[in-house]
Scaffold this motif. Structure first.
Motif, PDB file in Angstrom:
ATOM      1  N   GLU A 118       0.765  -1.198   0.277  1.00 41.11           N
ATOM      2  CA  GLU A 118      -0.111  -0.047   0.042  1.00 41.11           C
ATOM      3  C   GLU A 118       0.824   1.264   0.091  1.00 41.11           C
ATOM      4  OE1 GLU A 118      -2.953   2.540   2.881  1.00 41.11           O
ATOM      5  OE2 GLU A 118      -2.485   0.282   3.240  1.00 41.11           O
ATOM      6  N   LEU A 119       1.995   1.487   0.783  1.00 41.72           N
ATOM      7  CA  LEU A 119       2.711   2.448   1.146  1.00 41.72           C
ATOM      8  C   LEU A 119       3.588   2.625  -0.139  1.00 41.72           C
ATOM      9  CD1 LEU A 119       3.372   2.663   4.899  1.00 41.72           C
ATOM     10  CD2 LEU A 119       1.472   3.719   3.667  1.00 41.72           C
ATOM     11  N   THR A 120       4.120   1.696  -0.443  1.00 44.33           N
ATOM     12  CA  THR A 120       4.947   1.703  -1.741  1.00 44.33           C
ATOM     13  C   THR A 120       4.120   2.190  -2.975  1.00 44.33           C
ATOM     14  OG1 THR A 120       6.262  -0.199  -0.561  1.00 44.33           O
ATOM     15  CG2 THR A 120       6.699   0.300  -3.175  1.00 44.33           C
ATOM     16  N   GLU A 121       2.844   1.681  -2.967  1.00 41.22           N
ATOM     17  CA  GLU A 121       2.316   1.969  -4.221  1.00 41.22           C
ATOM     18  C   GLU A 121       2.204   3.707  -4.337  1.00 41.22           C
ATOM     19  OE1 GLU A 121      -0.992  -0.558  -4.328  1.00 41.22           O
ATOM     20  OE2 GLU A 121      -0.119  -1.747  -5.968  1.00 41.22           O
ATOM     21  N   ARG A 122       1.994   4.032  -3.054  1.00 38.04           N
ATOM     22  CA  ARG A 122       1.706   5.600  -2.829  1.00 38.04           C
ATOM     23  C   ARG A 122       2.883   6.351  -3.392  1.00 38.04           C
ATOM     24  NH1 ARG A 122      -2.147   7.188   2.320  1.00 38.04           N
ATOM     25  NH2 ARG A 122      -3.783   5.836   1.789  1.00 38.04           N
ATOM     26  N   ALA A 123       4.139   5.617  -3.074  1.00 34.46           N
ATOM     27  CA  ALA A 123       5.412   6.509  -3.506  1.00 34.46           C
ATOM     28  C   ALA A 123       5.773   6.083  -4.942  1.00 34.46           C
ATOM     29  CB  ALA A 123       6.623   5.694  -2.786  1.00 34.46           C
ATOM     30  N   PHE A 124       5.199   4.819  -5.553  1.00 32.63           N
ATOM     31  CA  PHE A 124       5.021   4.634  -6.812  1.00 32.63           C
ATOM     32  C   PHE A 124       4.406   5.802  -7.705  1.00 32.63           C
ATOM     33  CE2 PHE A 124       3.569   1.635 -10.381  1.00 32.63           C
ATOM     34  CZ  PHE A 124       4.852   2.176 -11.362  1.00 32.63           C
ATOM     35  N   ALA A 125       3.397   5.998  -7.074  1.00 37.35           N
ATOM     36  CA  ALA A 125       2.376   7.168  -7.657  1.00 37.35           C
ATOM     37  C   ALA A 125       3.131   8.567  -7.763  1.00 37.35           C
ATOM     38  CB  ALA A 125       1.447   7.123  -6.968  1.00 37.35           C
ATOM     39  N   ALA A 126       4.028   8.978  -6.762  1.00 33.93           N
ATOM     40  CA  ALA A 126       4.744  10.178  -6.750  1.00 33.93           C
ATOM     41  C   ALA A 126       5.582  10.031  -7.785  1.00 33.93           C
ATOM     42  CB  ALA A 126       5.273  10.211  -5.341  1.00 33.93           C
ATOM     43  N   PHE A 127       6.429   8.925  -8.040  1.00 32.29           N
ATOM     44  CA  PHE A 127       7.342   8.883  -9.228  1.00 32.29           C
ATOM     45  C   PHE A 127       6.658   9.151 -10.373  1.00 32.29           C
ATOM     46  CE2 PHE A 127      10.164   7.883  -5.632  1.00 32.29           C
ATOM     47  CZ  PHE A 127      11.120   8.373  -5.886  1.00 32.29           C
ATOM     48  N   GLY A 128       5.583   8.332 -10.630  1.00 32.43           N
ATOM     49  CA  GLY A 128       4.806   8.516 -11.827  1.00 32.43           C
ATOM     50  C   GLY A 128       4.563   9.971 -12.089  1.00 32.43           C
ATOM     51  N   ARG A 129       4.257  10.671 -11.174  1.00 36.62           N
ATOM     52  CA  ARG A 129       3.883  12.131 -11.486  1.00 36.62           C
ATOM     53  C   ARG A 129       4.962  12.669 -11.901  1.00 36.62           C
ATOM     54  NH1 ARG A 129       0.378  11.411  -6.685  1.00 36.62           N
ATOM     55  NH2 ARG A 129       2.052  12.238  -5.315  1.00 36.62           N
ATOM     56  N   ALA A 130       6.304  12.334 -11.373  1.00 34.60           N
ATOM     57  CA  ALA A 130       7.418  13.200 -11.800  1.00 34.60           C
ATOM     58  C   ALA A 130       7.812  12.734 -13.565  1.00 34.60           C
ATOM     59  CB  ALA A 130       8.567  12.653 -10.976  1.00 34.60           C
ATOM     60  N   GLN A 131       7.419  11.426 -13.475  1.00 28.92           N
ATOM     61  CA  GLN A 131       7.639  11.216 -14.995  1.00 28.92           C
ATOM     62  C   GLN A 131       6.541  11.874 -16.171  1.00 28.92           C
ATOM     63  OE1 GLN A 131       7.140   6.672 -14.384  1.00 28.92           O
ATOM     64  NE2 GLN A 131       8.826   6.334 -15.440  1.00 28.92           N
ATOM     65  N   GLU A 132       5.302  12.056 -15.564  1.00 30.26           N
ATOM     66  CA  GLU A 132       4.269  12.686 -16.066  1.00 30.26           C
ATOM     67  C   GLU A 132       4.725  14.069 -16.207  1.00 30.26           C
ATOM     68  OE1 GLU A 132       0.908  12.154 -14.218  1.00 30.26           O
ATOM     69  OE2 GLU A 132       0.757  10.107 -14.870  1.00 30.26           O
ATOM     70  N   ALA A 133       5.635  14.765 -15.389  1.00 30.64           N
ATOM     71  CA  ALA A 133       6.116  15.993 -15.263  1.00 30.64           C
ATOM     72  C   ALA A 133       7.350  16.424 -16.455  1.00 30.64           C
ATOM     73  CB  ALA A 133       6.544  16.760 -13.963  1.00 30.64           C
ATOM     74  N   GLY A 134       7.918  15.273 -17.125  1.00 37.72           N
ATOM     75  CA  GLY A 134       9.056  15.318 -17.704  1.00 37.72           C
ATOM     76  C   GLY A 134      10.381  15.261 -17.065  1.00 37.72           C
ATOM     77  N   LEU A 135      10.211  14.624 -15.769  1.00 38.27           N
ATOM     78  CA  LEU A 135      11.399  14.522 -15.069  1.00 38.27           C
ATOM     79  C   LEU A 135      12.317  13.132 -14.920  1.00 38.27           C
ATOM     80  CD1 LEU A 135       9.898  16.577 -11.881  1.00 38.27           C
ATOM     81  CD2 LEU A 135      11.246  17.456 -13.831  1.00 38.27           C
ATOM     82  N   GLY A 136      11.725  12.203 -15.874  1.00 35.16           N
ATOM     83  CA  GLY A 136      12.126  10.826 -15.863  1.00 35.16           C
ATOM     84  C   GLY A 136      13.661  10.610 -15.994  1.00 35.16           C
ATOM     85  N   GLY A 137      14.396  11.390 -16.647  1.00 35.30           N
ATOM     86  CA  GLY A 137      15.900  11.284 -16.716  1.00 35.30           C
ATOM     87  C   GLY A 137      16.662  12.147 -15.659  1.00 35.30           C
ATOM     88  N   GLU A 138      15.916  12.873 -14.935  1.00 32.97           N
ATOM     89  CA  GLU A 138      16.591  13.431 -13.812  1.00 32.97           C
ATOM     90  C   GLU A 138      16.784  12.570 -12.680  1.00 32.97           C
ATOM     91  OE1 GLU A 138      15.277  17.213 -12.683  1.00 32.97           O
ATOM     92  OE2 GLU A 138      14.663  17.808 -14.906  1.00 32.97           O
ATOM     93  N   ASP A 139      17.749  12.967 -11.490  1.00 33.72           N
ATOM     94  CA  ASP A 139      17.750  11.988 -10.615  1.00 33.72           C
ATOM     95  C   ASP A 139      16.572  11.709  -9.712  1.00 33.72           C
ATOM     96  OD1 ASP A 139      20.057  10.968  -8.612  1.00 33.72           O
ATOM     97  OD2 ASP A 139      18.520  11.692  -7.355  1.00 33.72           O
TER      98      ASP A 139
END
Length: 286
Positions: free
Chosen positions: A256-277
């Motif tokens: 459950e908690l890891t999936e919430r973190a996964f969603a946060a990183f998904g938002r970073a990808q959607e914001a075009g930040l996938g190649g950044e640290d």
């Protein structure tokens, strides 16, 4: 022993060089001319075709995604990958961060051709690999593990965890916990800013409390200085969180908690930040 190596990226290249330093007879394949020249100068044989890697005692792979490993050794049909050309008695030594289900599929396919499968998932950073201090979580064919341990002790710090499930799980759990911690750290720093406490001021205060963590010590200062140059990217973090959540669900655990973190990183990808640290998750917060 004759070693072949596929995957000379940030992690694979130092591991392959460590095999050379340990006295291994090494053949590599890469499409990067500068990398090929460097390995040739260090004594490796540079294959002109990936299929040449099959002529070995130990095939090593260190690739970004599970499907890259699967495609390399099984091919599109299961008959045109490296396993089909490897001799019975050879070993596949797999360093990539992959999920247990893929590792078990590879182990079964390898065994059907008389090939031993050993998972030796890398634990930390390319810098540690350069110093031959890389943690290696090792599991798989027992006879092959014992045969390779002397080499693994020269190229890193192996931990025999028994099974391929465990060898994959330790790394995925490390990144599930670490990246979830990073997502919470980023959120805390944003809330601190809303309270009027900048990251430069807040981090030293938090480091003297129970909030302190590896991610705070390492990535906290990067966030504070707007340093998002990639060491371990948002894309790679999201990949490992995806694999980790799937692994947990396959064992009837609720991440459950890891999936919430996964969603946060998904938002970073959607914001075009996938190649950044991975710490760029800070910039994609709500």
């Amino acid at each position: 022993m004759r070693f072949s190596f596929l995957g000379l990226g940030n992690m694979g290249a130092p591991l392959a060089r460590n095999i050379l330093l340990a006295g291994g007879d090494l053949t590599v394949f890469t499409r990067r001319e500068d990398c090929a020249r460097a390995f040739a100068a260090e004594g490796a044989v540079v294959a002109t075709d990936r299929k040449e890697l099959a002529a070995c005692d130990v095939l090593c792979t260190c690739l970004p995604l599970p499907e890259h490993v699967r495609d390399a050794v099984l091919g599109a049909s299961g008959a045109d990958g490296l396993y089909a050309a490897m001799a019975p008695g050879a070993v596949h030594l797999e360093f990539s961060t992959i999920d247990p289900a893929t590792a078990k599929t590879l182990m079964q396919a390898a065994a059907a051709r008389g090939i031993a499968y050993v998972q030796a998932t890398v634990g930390k950073t390319p810098q540690m690999a350069l110093r031959r201090e890389e943690p290696l979580f090792v599991g798989g064919d027992r006879e092959a593990v014992h045969r390779l341990l002397p080499l693994l002790e020269q190229i890193g710090r192996p931990h025999d965890v028994g099974s391929v499930d465990a060898a994959c799980a330790v790394k995925l759990l490390s990144n599930m916990i670490g990246m979830a911690n990073l997502a919470v750290l980023a959120e805390g720093l944003r809330i601190g800013a809303a309270a009027g406490i900048g990251s430069h001021a807040l981090l030293p205060l938090l480091q003297d409390t129970g909030a302190r963590s590896f991610q705070m010590d390492v990535r906290g200062p990067w966030i504070a200085t707007d340093d998002f140059s990639p060491r371990f990217s948002v894309d790679l973090a999201a990949k490992d969180l995806r694999l980790g959540c799937a692994m947990a669900r396959s064992w009837n655990c609720d991440p459950e908690l890891t999936e919430r973190a996964f969603a946060a990183f998904g938002r970073a990808q959607e914001a075009g930040l996938g190649g950044e640290d991975a710490c760029a998750v800070f910039k994609a917060g709500r």
